[in-house]
Design an enzyme around this catalytic site. Structure first.
Site, PDB file in Angstrom:
ATOM      1  N   ARG A   1     -11.399 -17.542  -9.583  1.00 25.39           N
ATOM      2  CA  ARG A   1     -10.815 -17.900 -10.882  1.00 25.39           C
ATOM      3  C   ARG A   1     -10.955 -16.732 -11.853  1.00 25.39           C
ATOM      4  O   ARG A   1     -11.577 -15.729 -11.548  1.00 25.39           O
ATOM      5  CB  ARG A   1     -11.479 -19.163 -11.428  1.00 25.39           C
ATOM      6  CG  ARG A   1     -12.999 -19.039 -11.391  1.00 25.39           C
ATOM      7  CD  ARG A   1     -13.718 -19.649 -12.521  1.00 25.39           C
ATOM      8  NE  ARG A   1     -13.379 -19.068 -13.801  1.00 25.39           N
ATOM      9  CZ  ARG A   1     -13.867 -17.921 -14.275  1.00 25.39           C
ATOM     10  NH1 ARG A   1     -14.688 -17.142 -13.550  1.00 25.39           N
ATOM     11  NH2 ARG A   1     -13.535 -17.486 -15.476  1.00 25.39           N
ATOM     12  N   GLY A   2     -10.365 -16.923 -13.077  1.00 22.99           N
ATOM     13  CA  GLY A   2     -10.342 -15.824 -14.040  1.00 22.99           C
ATOM     14  C   GLY A   2      -9.038 -15.069 -13.838  1.00 22.99           C
ATOM     15  O   GLY A   2      -8.693 -14.702 -12.708  1.00 22.99           O
ATOM     16  N   ALA A   3      -8.310 -14.860 -14.938  1.00 22.41           N
ATOM     17  CA  ALA A   3      -6.929 -14.368 -14.815  1.00 22.41           C
ATOM     18  C   ALA A   3      -6.773 -13.116 -13.932  1.00 22.41           C
ATOM     19  O   ALA A   3      -5.963 -13.112 -12.993  1.00 22.41           O
ATOM     20  CB  ALA A   3      -6.361 -14.143 -16.210  1.00 22.41           C
TER      21      ALA A   3
ATOM     22  N   ASN B   1      -6.297 -18.998 -24.059  1.00 24.76           N
ATOM     23  CA  ASN B   1      -7.557 -18.852 -23.317  1.00 24.76           C
ATOM     24  C   ASN B   1      -8.150 -20.240 -23.080  1.00 24.76           C
ATOM     25  O   ASN B   1      -7.580 -21.257 -23.495  1.00 24.76           O
ATOM     26  CB  ASN B   1      -8.527 -17.953 -24.094  1.00 24.76           C
ATOM     27  CG  ASN B   1      -9.733 -17.561 -23.261  1.00 24.76           C
ATOM     28  OD1 ASN B   1      -9.592 -17.182 -22.087  1.00 24.76           O
ATOM     29  ND2 ASN B   1     -10.929 -17.651 -23.815  1.00 24.76           N
TER      30      ASN B   1
ATOM     31  N   ARG C   1      -1.677 -22.068 -10.047  1.00 27.78           N
ATOM     32  CA  ARG C   1      -2.173 -22.282 -11.413  1.00 27.78           C
ATOM     33  C   ARG C   1      -1.115 -21.776 -12.390  1.00 27.78           C
ATOM     34  O   ARG C   1      -0.596 -20.663 -12.233  1.00 27.78           O
ATOM     35  CB  ARG C   1      -3.509 -21.553 -11.624  1.00 27.78           C
ATOM     36  CG  ARG C   1      -4.610 -22.120 -10.715  1.00 27.78           C
ATOM     37  CD  ARG C   1      -5.984 -21.751 -11.184  1.00 27.78           C
ATOM     38  NE  ARG C   1      -6.332 -22.405 -12.419  1.00 27.78           N
ATOM     39  CZ  ARG C   1      -7.389 -22.053 -13.164  1.00 27.78           C
ATOM     40  NH1 ARG C   1      -8.168 -21.067 -12.780  1.00 27.78           N
ATOM     41  NH2 ARG C   1      -7.657 -22.701 -14.284  1.00 27.78           N
TER      42      ARG C   1
ATOM     43  N   ASP D   1      -5.944 -15.561 -20.850  1.00 28.41           N
ATOM     44  CA  ASP D   1      -5.101 -15.745 -19.657  1.00 28.41           C
ATOM     45  C   ASP D   1      -3.659 -15.335 -19.903  1.00 28.41           C
ATOM     46  O   ASP D   1      -2.890 -15.149 -18.962  1.00 28.41           O
ATOM     47  CB  ASP D   1      -5.143 -17.206 -19.215  1.00 28.41           C
ATOM     48  CG  ASP D   1      -6.540 -17.553 -18.727  1.00 28.41           C
ATOM     49  OD1 ASP D   1      -7.412 -17.805 -19.572  1.00 28.41           O
ATOM     50  OD2 ASP D   1      -6.752 -17.506 -17.502  1.00 28.41           O
TER      51      ASP D   1
HETATM   52  O1  MRU Z   1      -9.826 -21.700 -15.681  1.00 24.76           O
HETATM   53  P1  MRU Z   1     -10.438 -20.329 -15.542  1.00 24.76           P
HETATM   54  O2  MRU Z   1     -11.902 -20.375 -15.301  1.00 24.76           O
HETATM   55  O3  MRU Z   1      -9.693 -19.479 -14.550  1.00 24.76           O
HETATM   56  O4  MRU Z   1     -10.209 -19.705 -16.982  1.00 24.76           O
HETATM   57  C1  MRU Z   1     -10.696 -18.423 -17.244  1.00 24.76           C
HETATM   58  C2  MRU Z   1     -10.545 -18.003 -18.642  1.00 24.76           C
HETATM   59  O5  MRU Z   1     -10.063 -18.742 -19.482  1.00 24.76           O
HETATM   60  C3  MRU Z   1     -10.932 -16.590 -18.939  1.00 24.76           C
HETATM   61  O6  MRU Z   1     -11.395 -16.483 -20.263  1.00 24.76           O
HETATM   62  C4  MRU Z   1      -9.704 -15.688 -18.761  1.00 24.76           C
HETATM   63  O7  MRU Z   1      -9.161 -15.870 -17.499  1.00 24.76           O
HETATM   64  C5  MRU Z   1     -10.007 -14.262 -18.982  1.00 24.76           C
HETATM   65  S1  MRU Z   1     -10.855 -13.575 -17.605  1.00 24.76           S
HETATM   66  C6  MRU Z   1     -11.105 -11.926 -17.867  1.00 24.76           C
END
Ligand code: MRU
Length: 365
Positions: free
Chosen positions: A53-55, A253, A90, A243
């Site tokens: 996970r994480g963009a 975000n 996603r 994101d």
């Molecule tokens: O649902 P997630 O855990 O994938 O969401 C992640 C976030 O909202 C982060 O803040 C975002 O992806 C930035 S990661 C560098």
């Protein structure tokens, strides 16, 4: 970054040279487990279930998902199917679509027999680029922390962050955390308020784990604590990840970010967003109206998972049977609440002119 003294990235090629290794983020913070992705379905499942996970990391994993699909079948139909399957995992993080488009551009005009090698080449580049970008974000954000430290003469700089925009969410360094790690490594006293980030607790489970392993002082707080801390002068700066950032600088975000930005505005606390350029979506302008917000399963809201005193991982229900729940994954912070965007090309105003001027090659997409 380092795990038990060993340098690690969040995604790598296994010794067989084709399958993909990553960290199962759903096992943290109680267990450090690795995951092997050997097919398109493995990659899609890992993204959908948020093991990955994480963009930026979602984008990198999707890039390798294309490699794995092409390895099984390098035809146009296979490429199109893989693109569609991965894109559907996603909806909110635009890095996913960006990475898939990059992969298609890299392989589309190649003869079939050259496609697999071209795909693995581009996926590796996407990972390396992410590391380099985040390092530059760290360098560009560091002076913001240095300036506060200079005013505080030895007192720790208090940073508030939401969700996990750390190295686990990227290939390395993180976005919001890159300036924090650099400040810590430079000997600047720093302390991070970590929003727990319900319902999935990315702050409590992941950001706290990362910061702890790097030796950065931090305190996990309930999501609603930030406003109170700001009213009492206990937050010097908020830095979050994102994101998707729109052409006019609206920031999407993790759910709850908007409320922190409102509280920051009311209390004169600078509110910064760290982002790599693949997170900019120049095709949308008004983030509130145009960005699709992921809604996830209600069980994430109605339950909590944790470790019992005797070491078992258990999930318990915290909502009365029969009460409906809603689980919106993200929100949008309008540009007017954002002090600045920390990018690989400097700290920019959250405004369309600034983003366009800094990234003209992306703005023309
Ligand atoms: O649902 P997630 O855990 O994938 O969401 C992640 C976030 O909202 C982060 O803040 C975002 O992806 C930035 S990661 C560098």
């Amino acid at each position: 970054m380092k795990v038990d003294g060993k340098h690690m990235r969040t995604i790598w090629l296994e010794p067989d040279g084709w399958s993909v290794g990553t960290i199962d983020q759903t096992a943290l913070p109680h267990r450090f487990a690795m995951l092997r992705l050997a097919s398109l379905d493995d990659a899609a499942r890992a993204i959908k279930t948020m093991q990955v996970r994480g963009a930026p990391l979602i984008g990198a994993a999707a890039a390798y998902g294309i490699c794995l699909a092409l390895r099984a079948d390098a035809s146009d139909q296979s490429l199109e199917r893989a693109y569609a399957v991965l894109l559907a995992t996603r909806p909110t993080a635009i890095n996913l679509k960006w990475a898939l488009d990059e992969m298609v551009a890299a392989v589309r005009n190649q003869p079939r027999e050259a496609r697999v090698a071209a795909a693995y080449r581009r996926a590796a580049e996407i990972c390396d680029e992410d590391v380099a970008i985040n390092q530059t974000i760290g360098r560009n954000g560091l002076p913001l922390i240095e300036a506060i430290a200079a005013r505080k003469s030895g007192e720790p700089v208090n940073v508030l962050t939401h969700c996990n925009a750390g190295w686990l969410a990227t290939v390395d360094w993180g976005t919001a955390t890159a300036p924090i790690y650099m400040a810590h490594d430079a000997g600047i006293p720093i302390h991070v308020w970590v929003d727990e980030t319900r319902p999935r607790n990315q702050g409590a489970s992941l950001t706290a784990w990362e910061l702890g392993h790097h030796g950065v002082k931090h305190t996990v707080i309930a999501d609603n604590t930030g406003g109170h801390l700001m009213q009492h002068g206990l937050v010097d700066i908020a830095i979050v990840g994102t994101d998707r950032v729109t052409a006019q600088g609206d920031v999407c975000n993790k759910i709850g970010t908007y409320l922190k930005a409102l509280a920051a505005k009311d209390n004169g606390v600078p509110f910064y967003v760290a982002l790599p350029s693949p997170t900019i979506d120049f095709t949308v302008s008004d983030g509130v109206a145009e960005i699709p917000i992921e809604q996830r399963g209600g069980e994430e809201q109605s339950t909590m998972t944790g470790r019992t005193a005797d070491g078992r991982i258990e999930t318990v229900r915290i909502v009365p049977d029969g009460s409906p729940v809603a689980n919106y994954g993200f929100d949008v912070t309008p540009a007017r609440l954002v002090t600045g965007l920390i990018t690989e090309r400097g700290v920019l105003d959250a405004a369309s002119g600034a983003l366009k001027a800094a990234f003209p090659e992306r703005a023309g997409d």
